[in-house]
Design a protein around this motif. Structure first.
Motif, mmCIF file in Angstrom:
data_model
loop_
_atom_site.group_PDB
_atom_site.id
_atom_site.type_symbol
_atom_site.label_atom_id
_atom_site.label_comp_id
_atom_site.label_asym_id
_atom_site.label_seq_id
_atom_site.Cartn_x
_atom_site.Cartn_y
_atom_site.Cartn_z
ATOM 1 N N PRO A 47 5.001 8.492 6.895
ATOM 2 C CA PRO A 47 5.254 7.237 7.606
ATOM 3 C C PRO A 47 5.683 7.508 9.053
ATOM 4 O O PRO A 47 6.128 8.611 9.380
ATOM 5 C CB PRO A 47 6.372 6.590 6.789
ATOM 6 C CG PRO A 47 7.074 7.732 6.152
ATOM 7 C CD PRO A 47 6.024 8.755 5.866
ATOM 8 N N ASP A 101 2.080 -0.212 3.215
ATOM 9 C CA ASP A 101 1.926 0.127 4.626
ATOM 10 C C ASP A 101 3.130 0.868 5.196
ATOM 11 O O ASP A 101 2.978 1.651 6.142
ATOM 12 C CB ASP A 101 1.688 -1.148 5.445
ATOM 13 C CG ASP A 101 0.361 -1.810 5.121
ATOM 14 O OD1 ASP A 101 -0.536 -1.095 4.604
ATOM 15 O OD2 ASP A 101 0.214 -3.016 5.364
ATOM 16 N N ASN A 102 4.318 0.638 4.655
ATOM 17 C CA ASN A 102 5.525 1.184 5.276
ATOM 18 C C ASN A 102 5.985 2.521 4.716
ATOM 19 O O ASN A 102 6.739 3.238 5.382
ATOM 20 C CB ASN A 102 6.672 0.172 5.156
ATOM 21 C CG ASN A 102 6.409 -1.096 5.923
ATOM 22 O OD1 ASN A 102 5.817 -1.067 7.013
ATOM 23 N ND2 ASN A 102 6.816 -2.226 5.364
ATOM 24 N N GLU A 103 5.549 2.858 3.497
ATOM 25 C CA GLU A 103 6.100 4.058 2.869
ATOM 26 C C GLU A 103 5.087 5.153 2.566
ATOM 27 O O GLU A 103 5.482 6.303 2.358
ATOM 28 C CB GLU A 103 6.817 3.673 1.565
ATOM 29 C CG GLU A 103 8.062 2.830 1.760
ATOM 30 C CD GLU A 103 8.773 2.589 0.440
ATOM 31 O OE1 GLU A 103 9.395 3.540 -0.068
ATOM 32 O OE2 GLU A 103 8.674 1.463 -0.086
#
Length: 364
Positions: free
Chosen positions: A154, A210-212
């Protein structure tokens, strides 16, 4: 990683420097057991000398107006994941010029003076940077390769200051390359989800969304070797993460995939990526999809450069067989674990065949 060393347990030997020193015999630390050598042959384990091609997928077919062509392409991908664990893709959307530039800047990096590369020397803490070994066990057998490892996702882990500043174009090319191959990984993840009978975003979400979701790049440099029959560029292993996109050197074959009792040498297709299933997808699919052992042989006449882009779950996400794929007839085959805990195994032991994922099997 538990009990993580701050530095390597013994002095690091740069394999490229060994190769360029003119030695005729490799040090004993690089000599594999007879059963692990590329030339070893017997009825239970041997190398097939001829090059073979793993399934080749034209992703452009998935845009066809002919439904039968789309369906057949999806079927071939599914079979490759179930039977081979490997396939190659063409017409994948990544610029051929960008692929060539990525290989080129990294080849140039490895031909910089050693003192320039040493500015990026890595440690076992994160493995990020210029390295020459996996595993922190003192006295372990070594592979005939150097590498550069960096984080791409990320975003909080991405630190371009740790990327090479020479050659001048390197950081720019790496950033562009990473952006494009992430798109391809997202596309392939959707295809794999659909083929498993799951929603198209299933794997993406289970691996952190999407974030991790994590991604990292390992650039492998395999120098010429005076005794390629005694060693390996990378020992047998399956990849610990989600999936890997390999951009191989097309000038000389090096990747070998285990097919039953044989080691099969893969012939790279120009402008193709080699895709392989990682252990986390094997776990989440409850072994419907297979991560397969592979290794790398080296060459006495030619060096090789390859770029392995690893698309991984978030480090703290618990990975286990998907509930939708667990039935009375096919119970959960693996115990849940986080990716950070899982990959600590390979960072401690180094490449170890399939022992890593086998250690997760549920007791019956």
């Amino acid at each position: 990683m538990s009990n993580c060393l701050q530095s390597w347990p013994e002095p690091i030997v740069r394999v490229q420097a060994l190769s360029e020193s003119g030695i005729r015999e490799i040090p004993s630390r690089f000599v594999k057991r007879p059963v692990d050598r590329p030339c070893f042959k017997e009825t239970t384990s041997h190398v097939k000398e001829e090059n073979i091609n793993i399934p080749l997928i034209d992703l452009e077919n998935l845009k066809s107006s002919d439904e039968s062509i789309r369906d057949e392409t999806m079927k071939v991908i599914s079979q490759a994941c179930r039977e081979w664990g490997f396939f190659q893709v063409v017409n994948h959307g990544v610029s051929h010029d960008l692929m060539a530039n990525a290989r080129g800047v990294w080849r140039d990096f490895f031909h910089l003076p050693l003192e320039e590369k040493q500015k990026f020397a890595n440690s076992p803490v994160t493995y990020e940077g210029y390295g020459s070994r996996l595993g922190v066990e003192k006295g372990g057998k070594l592979d005939w390769s150097d590498y550069f490892f960096l984080h791409y996702l990320p975003e909080p882990l991405r630190d371009e200051k740790k990327w090479p500043f020479l050659p001048i174009a390197c950081r720019k090319v790496v950033a562009e390359y990473g952006e494009e191959v992430v798109k391809l990984c997202e596309r392939l993840t959707k295809i794999l989800s659909i083929n498993l009978g799951l929603s198209e975003d299933y794997l993406h979400n289970k691996f952190g969304g999407d974030n991790e979701i994590g991604a990292c790049l390992r650039v492998n440099f395999y120098p010429k070797c005076p005794q390629p029959d005694l060693t390996l560029g990378l020992s047998s292993h399956s990849d610990p993460g989600d999936m890997t996109l390999l951009l191989p050197d097309t000038d000389v074959a090096g990747l070998q995939v285990r097919g039953g009792n044989d080691w099969l040498t893969v012939k790279p297709v120009p402008n193709a990526f080699i895709v392989n299933i990682g252990d986390q997808i094997q776990v989440l699919s409850n072994a419907i999809y297979k991560s397969v052992e592979h290794r790398v042989i080296v060459n006495s006449a030619k060096e090789r450069v390859s770029l392995a882009f690893f698309y991984n779950p978030g480090g703290d996400i618990l990975i286990k067989p998907a509930d939708e794929l667990v039935t009375e007839d096919r119970p959960a085959l693996y115990l849940p674990t986080t990716f950070n805990k899982y990959r600590a195994f390979i960072r401690t032991k180094g490449p170890s065949g399939k022992s890593q994922v086998e250690s997760l099997k549920s007791p019956r």
